[in-house]
Design a protein around this motif. Sequence first.
Motif, PDB file in Angstrom:
ATOM      1  N   ARG A   1      15.177  24.773  26.573  1.00  0.00           N
ATOM      2  CA  ARG A   1      16.318  25.638  26.319  1.00  0.00           C
ATOM      3  C   ARG A   1      17.341  25.027  25.356  1.00  0.00           C
ATOM      4  O   ARG A   1      17.701  25.633  24.346  1.00  0.00           O
ATOM      5  CB  ARG A   1      16.985  25.930  27.669  1.00  0.00           C
ATOM      6  N   VAL A   2      17.789  23.825  25.656  1.00  0.00           N
ATOM      7  CA  VAL A   2      18.873  23.233  24.877  1.00  0.00           C
ATOM      8  C   VAL A   2      18.431  22.944  23.450  1.00  0.00           C
ATOM      9  O   VAL A   2      19.103  23.318  22.479  1.00  0.00           O
ATOM     10  CB  VAL A   2      19.369  21.941  25.563  1.00  0.00           C
ATOM     11  N   GLN A   3      17.259  22.297  23.326  1.00  0.00           N
ATOM     12  CA  GLN A   3      16.789  21.956  21.981  1.00  0.00           C
ATOM     13  C   GLN A   3      16.570  23.216  21.150  1.00  0.00           C
ATOM     14  O   GLN A   3      16.892  23.252  19.963  1.00  0.00           O
ATOM     15  CB  GLN A   3      15.453  21.215  22.080  1.00  0.00           C
ATOM     16  N   ALA A   4      16.008  24.232  21.781  1.00  0.00           N
ATOM     17  CA  ALA A   4      15.772  25.480  21.064  1.00  0.00           C
ATOM     18  C   ALA A   4      17.097  26.076  20.629  1.00  0.00           C
ATOM     19  O   ALA A   4      17.248  26.554  19.499  1.00  0.00           O
ATOM     20  CB  ALA A   4      15.018  26.455  21.965  1.00  0.00           C
ATOM     21  N   ALA A   5      18.090  26.037  21.530  1.00  0.00           N
ATOM     22  CA  ALA A   5      19.389  26.630  21.216  1.00  0.00           C
ATOM     23  C   ALA A   5      20.016  25.936  20.016  1.00  0.00           C
ATOM     24  O   ALA A   5      20.593  26.589  19.134  1.00  0.00           O
ATOM     25  CB  ALA A   5      20.304  26.535  22.432  1.00  0.00           C
ATOM     26  N   VAL A   6      19.877  24.607  19.970  1.00  0.00           N
ATOM     27  CA  VAL A   6      20.491  23.867  18.856  1.00  0.00           C
ATOM     28  C   VAL A   6      19.848  24.270  17.527  1.00  0.00           C
ATOM     29  O   VAL A   6      20.533  24.638  16.572  1.00  0.00           O
ATOM     30  CB  VAL A   6      20.359  22.342  19.089  1.00  0.00           C
ATOM     31  N   VAL A   7      18.522  24.230  17.473  1.00  0.00           N
ATOM     32  CA  VAL A   7      17.848  24.497  16.201  1.00  0.00           C
ATOM     33  C   VAL A   7      17.990  25.967  15.800  1.00  0.00           C
ATOM     34  O   VAL A   7      18.386  26.274  14.674  1.00  0.00           O
ATOM     35  CB  VAL A   7      16.366  24.086  16.284  1.00  0.00           C
ATOM     36  N   PHE A   8      17.699  26.870  16.748  1.00  0.00           N
ATOM     37  CA  PHE A   8      17.785  28.281  16.379  1.00  0.00           C
ATOM     38  C   PHE A   8      19.233  28.705  16.162  1.00  0.00           C
ATOM     39  O   PHE A   8      19.513  29.564  15.332  1.00  0.00           O
ATOM     40  CB  PHE A   8      17.090  29.164  17.423  1.00  0.00           C
ATOM     41  N   GLY A   9      20.158  28.076  16.892  1.00  0.00           N
ATOM     42  CA  GLY A   9      21.580  28.342  16.659  1.00  0.00           C
ATOM     43  C   GLY A   9      21.977  27.909  15.255  1.00  0.00           C
ATOM     44  O   GLY A   9      22.663  28.645  14.527  1.00  0.00           O
ATOM     45  N   GLY A  10      21.512  26.735  14.855  1.00  0.00           N
ATOM     46  CA  GLY A  10      21.795  26.247  13.498  1.00  0.00           C
ATOM     47  C   GLY A  10      21.217  27.189  12.455  1.00  0.00           C
ATOM     48  O   GLY A  10      21.879  27.533  11.467  1.00  0.00           O
ATOM     49  N   LEU A  11      19.982  27.633  12.709  1.00  0.00           N
ATOM     50  CA  LEU A  11      19.347  28.545  11.761  1.00  0.00           C
ATOM     51  C   LEU A  11      20.098  29.867  11.692  1.00  0.00           C
ATOM     52  O   LEU A  11      20.259  30.450  10.615  1.00  0.00           O
ATOM     53  CB  LEU A  11      17.893  28.797  12.164  1.00  0.00           C
ATOM     54  N   ALA A  12      20.566  30.326  12.863  1.00  0.00           N
ATOM     55  CA  ALA A  12      21.306  31.592  12.887  1.00  0.00           C
ATOM     56  C   ALA A  12      22.598  31.459  12.085  1.00  0.00           C
ATOM     57  O   ALA A  12      22.965  32.359  11.314  1.00  0.00           O
ATOM     58  CB  ALA A  12      21.609  31.989  14.329  1.00  0.00           C
ATOM     59  N   ALA A  13      23.267  30.314  12.243  1.00  0.00           N
ATOM     60  CA  ALA A  13      24.502  30.090  11.488  1.00  0.00           C
ATOM     61  C   ALA A  13      24.205  30.070   9.990  1.00  0.00           C
ATOM     62  O   ALA A  13      24.903  30.697   9.182  1.00  0.00           O
ATOM     63  CB  ALA A  13      25.150  28.777  11.921  1.00  0.00           C
ATOM     64  N   LEU A  14      23.123  29.362   9.657  1.00  0.00           N
ATOM     65  CA  LEU A  14      22.730  29.304   8.248  1.00  0.00           C
ATOM     66  C   LEU A  14      22.415  30.712   7.732  1.00  0.00           C
ATOM     67  O   LEU A  14      22.861  31.113   6.649  1.00  0.00           O
ATOM     68  CB  LEU A  14      21.503  28.400   8.104  1.00  0.00           C
ATOM     69  N   GLY A  15      21.664  31.441   8.565  1.00  0.00           N
ATOM     70  CA  GLY A  15      21.303  32.804   8.178  1.00  0.00           C
ATOM     71  C   GLY A  15      22.533  33.665   7.945  1.00  0.00           C
ATOM     72  O   GLY A  15      22.584  34.460   6.995  1.00  0.00           O
ATOM     73  N   ALA A  16      23.533  33.491   8.801  1.00  0.00           N
ATOM     74  CA  ALA A  16      24.753  34.292   8.655  1.00  0.00           C
ATOM     75  C   ALA A  16      25.448  33.973   7.330  1.00  0.00           C
ATOM     76  O   ALA A  16      25.847  34.886   6.588  1.00  0.00           O
ATOM     77  CB  ALA A  16      25.697  34.008   9.829  1.00  0.00           C
ATOM     78  N   VAL A  17      25.557  32.683   7.029  1.00  0.00           N
ATOM     79  CA  VAL A  17      26.194  32.279   5.761  1.00  0.00           C
ATOM     80  C   VAL A  17      25.428  32.868   4.581  1.00  0.00           C
ATOM     81  O   VAL A  17      26.002  33.437   3.649  1.00  0.00           O
ATOM     82  CB  VAL A  17      26.260  30.738   5.668  1.00  0.00           C
ATOM     83  N   LEU A  18      24.099  32.762   4.658  1.00  0.00           N
ATOM     84  CA  LEU A  18      23.280  33.272   3.559  1.00  0.00           C
ATOM     85  C   LEU A  18      23.412  34.790   3.440  1.00  0.00           C
ATOM     86  O   LEU A  18      23.481  35.328   2.329  1.00  0.00           O
ATOM     87  CB  LEU A  18      21.813  32.880   3.772  1.00  0.00           C
ATOM     88  N   ALA A  19      23.453  35.456   4.592  1.00  0.00           N
ATOM     89  CA  ALA A  19      23.535  36.914   4.567  1.00  0.00           C
ATOM     90  C   ALA A  19      24.852  37.376   3.940  1.00  0.00           C
ATOM     91  O   ALA A  19      24.907  38.406   3.269  1.00  0.00           O
ATOM     92  CB  ALA A  19      23.407  37.468   5.989  1.00  0.00           C
ATOM     93  N   ILE A  20      25.906  36.592   4.168  1.00  0.00           N
ATOM     94  CA  ILE A  20      27.208  36.987   3.622  1.00  0.00           C
ATOM     95  C   ILE A  20      27.270  36.711   2.117  1.00  0.00           C
ATOM     96  O   ILE A  20      27.741  37.532   1.333  1.00  0.00           O
ATOM     97  CB  ILE A  20      28.333  36.219   4.364  1.00  0.00           C
TER      98      ILE A  20
END
Lengths: 293, 344, 130
Positions: free
Chosen positions: B10-29
Amino acid sequence: MSAVLQAEGLGKKYGKRWALSGCTLDIPEGRIVGLVGPNGAGKTTLLNLAVGQIEPSAGSIRVLGGSPASGPEQLAKVGYVAQDTPTYAGLSIAEHLKLGARLNPGWDGALARERIERLGLDPAHRAGKLSGGQRAQLALTLGIAKRPELLILDEPVAALDPLARREFLQGLMEAAVENSLSVVLSSHLVSDLERMCDYLIVLVKSRVQVAGDVDELLAAHHRLTGPRRDAATLPADQHVVSESHTDRQSTFIVRTDGPIHDPAWTVGRIGLEDLVLAYMTPAPTRPTLEAIR
Amino acid sequence: MIWLTLRQFRVQAAVVFGGLAALGAVLAITGPGISDGYHSGLAACGTRENCSQFTARFFNDHRSYFGALAVIVMSVPGIIGVFWGAPLITRELESGTHRLVWNQSITRTRWLAVKLGVIGLAAMAAAGLAVLAATWWSGPLDEAAHDRFPRITPLMFDARGITPIGYAAFAFALGVTVGVLVRRTLPAMAITLVVFVAVQIAMPTWIRPHLIPPETGTVPITSENHGDILLNGDAFSVQVRGVPGAWTLSAETVDASGRTVGDMPTSLAAGPCAPPPPSADGGPPMGPAQACFDAIAELGYRGKVVYQPGDHFWPLQWAETGLFTALSLGLAGFCFFWTRRRLS
Amino acid sequence: MIEFHLDPGSGVSPYMQLVRQVRHALRLDLLRVGDQLPTVKDVVAQLAINPNTVLKAYRELEHEGLVAPRPGVGTFVTRTLAGESLAAHGPLRQELRRWLAKARLAGLDDESIEALFMTTFRAASQEDIA
């Protein structure tokens, strides 16, 4: 009666060192078996072989008629509470029970919940924050609730304080009666096991020194005290387990199935603890009287 | 078992996918703005020369983000290997919980299969998402930089297409393998990182050029395609630039008989190819005169280029992904063997 | 209902300790006919002892005709030891008191009295067996 554990010339080698060797056992069903020996004698190795945690380097072992850990059915039949009673520190008690339920087809959820409740444990509590005794109880609950036929415990009470130790053993014995379990548990202290075991295995320096029914063992061992004499002069059917001498007196602990007739001896019974200690004391290489003088 | 795997992960997945989601948000904007800027600039530039100036400027304006994004995509597999792969089993071994879980009614093989399967797929998904987002965002820049940074060249190749997915699977399997061998989390993480980076460097340096036979071209050296010119006293050498959009593996000069030569005759350096006098306005000197190239051609010198053309991109991607998939499966097989036989 | 306890240092085997405690309670009228003995599970859970020890003790008591199991319910007292011997206790105790007084007069201390009693008791029981 069928055998719970059968070993034939069983051995395990780590590098060049034999952690266990030449182990031959035949433990009947329905027993509470005590495995006693000093630290490093090979108790954990034997138990790990029995649960299939490791594979033998020599000989063979069969547990409940099957090869240890050979498949899900075999794993379901044997419960194991490993040394230091490991649990997942990050998982709550409830999650441990869920783990048990997910991974064991025969899981008895009611039994597990009831045990946790009776112990007064909060299911939302993380295992990492439990005391040693509580963690041991959780590990025991996991071992019992999978409904095994045989429960194996490796030094389960070694790290516990006397109260937690008592509570743990009470829970264990209760479960053994309730579920008609066979139990094998190890300890480096015979006093931990004395009340509970009806079958004893003494393991010293990677070898089984003696194994058998406790009552039979107690009946077959005697303490002989009398005027000083050499072990070689004892009848052939009296196997000397340990001996000690002063300049006038000799004390032997012997194992024999027959009666002891020699009137020179004061024959005494020995308790389980003395019996185990006799086997743990390194046997002197039968020195002659002349050699001692 | 899947539940337990996910719960522990759970935790490791949250960190990596959370990071990717943040990156995705920046890219999407930021992505649409870049795309708009590029396309409106292209529409307005008019002449070919203006347009090429525009694309160069456009790329230069964004090149640091572009590069950073490529580096992020390239580092996702490494992060997965180090933080997902290496601790997967060592954590159990260090806390002794393997002895708890291996004695539930589930075989060790199945336990490992679920762990490797679930987290391996998550690793590939993470890399896939990263590469997808990065490719979408970098689309206009990839186009603008087509000549300078073709996607087949080493740095871009690892951040585009499907190889990052193969790398992620490999890094994860590598981490797990190192973990079962070393049995301790921190050393396993360090070794995984070192080995994976070494593989990432070794791959484009020694292996990728030969996955598919490269092409060789011999072309006249002209004022259009010449690359570096070295004029050092008597020594004179000139090489051709690579083919546009291709990955140049080597460029050298051959003489009329096809032999590789280092320097060209000194007569050229002293004659037509002598450096022109500094221009009047003090600017940098112009390149050699046309006479120089004529003289080179007359002497029979030509440029020889070994390269992977741009259209080898997908075959190379597939080949490399296939290679890493095979390596991952091999490592996974080893993990099964080792976990069954050697771990306790 | 009675509660068992074990004395680890007594040298008497645990099963015999249980048997004696039941007999003792029967003699002292603490257990009467119809009373239930603790279930094996309860004894085991309380003392953390081997279930076979309890079963063996109960079998021994059953063999002596003091208790009987009722399947599915438990083990119940069927005969008491209080009546027959309790009446004889008084006179015997008086005689023993007189003997003790004599022993003290003869200069024996407590330990010597106990040793004398135990050796004589053992010798007598061995003669009985033989």
